[in-house]
Design an enzyme around this catalytic site. Structure first.
Site, mmCIF file in Angstrom:
data_model
loop_
_atom_site.group_PDB
_atom_site.id
_atom_site.type_symbol
_atom_site.label_atom_id
_atom_site.label_comp_id
_atom_site.label_asym_id
_atom_site.label_seq_id
_atom_site.Cartn_x
_atom_site.Cartn_y
_atom_site.Cartn_z
ATOM 1 N N SER A 96 0.829 -1.194 0.000
ATOM 2 C CA SER A 96 0.000 0.000 0.000
ATOM 3 C C SER A 96 0.866 1.248 0.000
ATOM 4 O O SER A 96 2.085 1.175 0.080
ATOM 5 C CB SER A 96 -0.912 0.001 1.227
ATOM 6 O OG SER A 96 -0.141 0.247 2.380
ATOM 7 N N LYS A 97 0.202 2.368 -0.067
ATOM 8 C CA LYS A 97 0.921 3.639 -0.222
ATOM 9 C C LYS A 97 1.999 3.853 0.821
ATOM 10 O O LYS A 97 3.001 4.489 0.565
ATOM 11 C CB LYS A 97 -0.028 4.855 -0.140
ATOM 12 C CG LYS A 97 -1.208 4.820 -1.048
ATOM 13 C CD LYS A 97 -2.499 4.445 -0.301
ATOM 14 C CE LYS A 97 -2.981 3.103 -0.766
ATOM 15 N NZ LYS A 97 -3.899 2.330 -0.004
ATOM 16 N N ARG A 98 1.753 3.309 2.011
ATOM 17 C CA ARG A 98 2.753 3.613 3.017
ATOM 18 C C ARG A 98 4.062 2.875 2.787
ATOM 19 O O ARG A 98 5.058 3.141 3.440
ATOM 20 C CB ARG A 98 2.192 3.363 4.420
ATOM 21 C CG ARG A 98 2.011 1.955 4.791
ATOM 22 C CD ARG A 98 1.019 1.760 5.921
ATOM 23 N NE ARG A 98 0.517 0.419 5.831
ATOM 24 C CZ ARG A 98 1.240 -0.656 6.150
ATOM 25 N NH1 ARG A 98 2.461 -0.502 6.614
ATOM 26 N NH2 ARG A 98 0.747 -1.855 6.015
#
Length: 493
Positions: free
Chosen positions: A253-255
RNA sequence: GGCGCUAUCGUCUAGGGGUUAGGACGGGUGGUUCUCAGCCAUCAAACCGGGGUUCGAAUCCCCGUAGCGCUACCA
């Protein structure tokens, strides 16, 4: 006679193409191309009806950039459209009604909020949060009466008894007891279908033969198979691809950093590299060969070499692979990419960029040092400034060498005179100086590098001198020498 | 909680009843060299645990354990 292969990629319009989705799309594409089949793109927009337009753009852009051309779908059209679920609402409602009339589905008048509470309560008690079939127990008369009265209802699919199993293309036989499945809503109160139902109706309508998707869909599969059967249809083949995880082992995911393919593109990743890298996430040819063009992939790809284990996205390896492709590009292409990068980031603008010939020479000098365009300035920024401000550490090293200033001055004088001002004469002069000083060439070159570029790392020094030109070279050498003398401890003491 | 899937170097993986368990990224070392990158050479690094089956198990079976996924009127 087997029917022609038809596969599909069916993203919901989230605004960007996630690398996980890209990998799924790629495998579908490869499978279709390999079998001379058709790659269909379908947009699953039954839920978020806002912004489809804008959100779609990101997806299409990502696919196009990767070179995954779809044969049917948005912009391409095709005989089985429309390819937006939001435009196919009628067929879902029809199919759901049919199941209702055949007694394979039933109306559910339960209040969603109430359902949610019951589910949470069951979970809290440690029980499976299945729908309790409250509305299934309504008599036909009651159900009809409430519907006639105008009570809002959803349509639920009645999961039959027994078990469901299928031969998965990548995992072999997978079996579920139907008792662990619950009666899923297929048509919501607002007449919109739910995912599982729409997918089934559409995959059949679009004559999909193989459903290749992430293995997060594995537990949807028995429900869908039951739906196919209830509708009197033959289910397609299923193949569940392993998930792509972030470095910490959780869903990417984006993180974890960049996850959309356009973000990688903007970061200087080449589509060839992205495709090649993605192909190796969950698939291997023989464990030895790793570099493949997309055309080669369509030749050698096969589902039985798809791995069953989740794969962690290795950013370093992508970077390496990008370097492999980037370095192999012709000079002018690399220069194009660097120019585009510099322009888009605004790192360099105006006249400096307009001198295309110079940029190309600079890119050539930087050579293999660059794995992606963004690294250009690491090796060439000093070419585009009036005056270099040396980095502290290299400068301190120079200061520590008492002979540096004098040598820089001597080099400046030599270079002022050298004729012609070309690579070999310059090299000869520089090495000559080192020889007459009785030191290794590096003793002259490193100080020059720091004076000229402000850094300890740069392309070959003679390339740098050439790029800078006689005037700027001499000026920088002298300026550095003077500054060294001014700052030297020997001088001030 | 239930159900399902998975399990080889740090990571991606090849292999698969008897192998020095192979390759790649990353890391170490050495070489080339004006630095770096590159290139070449070289090293370290793995079969989750326990039981079976077998002459022999990393490989087949079972059980654990762990990770992940699903368990919505999201997709």
């Amino acid at each position: 006679m087997t029917s022609p292969v038809r596969v599909r990629f069916a993203p919901s319009p989230t605004g960007y193409l996630h690398v996980g989705g890209a990998r799924t799309a790629l495998f579908n594409y490869l499978y279709a191309r390999q079998h001379g089949g058709t790659f269909v793109l379908r947009i699953e927009d039954t839920d978020q009806d806002r912004n489809v337009e804008a959100a779609l753009r990101g997806i299409l852009e990502g696919l196009s950039w990767l070179g995954l051309r779809w044969d049917e779908g948005p912009e391409a059209g095709g005989p089985h459209g429309p390819y937006f679920q939001s435009e196919r609402l009628k067929s879902y409602a029809e199919a759901a009604r049919r199941l209702l009339h055949e007694g394979k589905a039933y109306r559910c008048f339960c209040d969603p909020a109430d359902l949610k509470n019951r589910r949470e309560a069951a979970l809290a008690r440690g029980e499976p949060p299945k729908y309790d079939r409250t509305c299934f127990r309504l008599t036909k008369q009651e159900s009809d009466a409430r519907a006639a009265k105008g009570d809002a209802y959803a349509i639920r699919f009645l999961i039959p008894e027994g078990e469901t199993s299928w031969e998965d293309e990548v995992r072999g036989t997978v079996t579920f007891q139907n008792s662990t499945l619950d009666d899923l809503v297929i048509l919501r109160t607002d007449q919109h279908p739910t995912y599982n139902f729409a997918a089934v109706v559409d995959d059949d309508a679009m004559r999909i033969t193989h459903v290749l998707r992430g293995d997060d869909h594995i537990s949807n599969t028995p429900r869908q198979i039951q739906l196919y059967r209830a509708l009197g249809l033959t289910p397609p083949r299923f193949g569940h691809l392993p998930m792509i995880l972030g470095p910490d082992g959780t869903r990417l995911s984006k993180r974890h950093g960049a996850v959309s393919v356009t973000a990688f593109r903007d970061d200087g990743i080449l589509p060839q590299a992205m495709v090649n890298f993605l192909a190796l996430l969950g698939w291997a040819y023989d464990g030895e060969r790793e570099i493949f063009t997309i055309e080669e992939l369509t030749q050698v790809f096969s589902l039985d070499r798809v791995s069953k284990n989740p794969a962690i996205f290795n950013y370093e390896k992508l970077d390496w692979m990008n370097g492999e492709y980037f370095r192999a590009l012709p000079l002018s292409t690399r220069a194009d990419l660097v120019a585009a990068y510099l322009e888009s980031t605004g790192a360099l603008k105006g006249p400096a960029l307009r001198d295309r010939a110079f940029l190309e020479r600079a890119v050539e000098a930087v050579g293999d040092r660059m794995k992606r365009p963004r690294q250009f300035l690491e090796y060439a920024a000093y070419l585009y400034v009036e005056r270099v401000e040396p980095e502290p550490e290299p400068w301190a090293e120079l200061l520590a060498k008492p002979s540096a200033a004098a040598r820089l001055k001597k080099l400046a004088s030599l270079l002022e005179e050298v004729q012609p001002f070309e690579h070999d004469p310059i090299e000869k002069a520089t090495r000559g100086l080192a020889a007459s000083e009785g030191v290794k060439a590096g003793e002259v070159i490193m100080p020059a590098r720091i004076a000229l570029t402000g850094k300890k790392v740069s392309p070959g020094i003679f390339d740098v001198i050439l790029l800078l030109g006689r005037e700027r070279t001499v000026e920088r050498l002298r300026h550095a020498a003077e500054r060294l003398e001014a700052e030297s401890p020997a001088r001030t003491s």
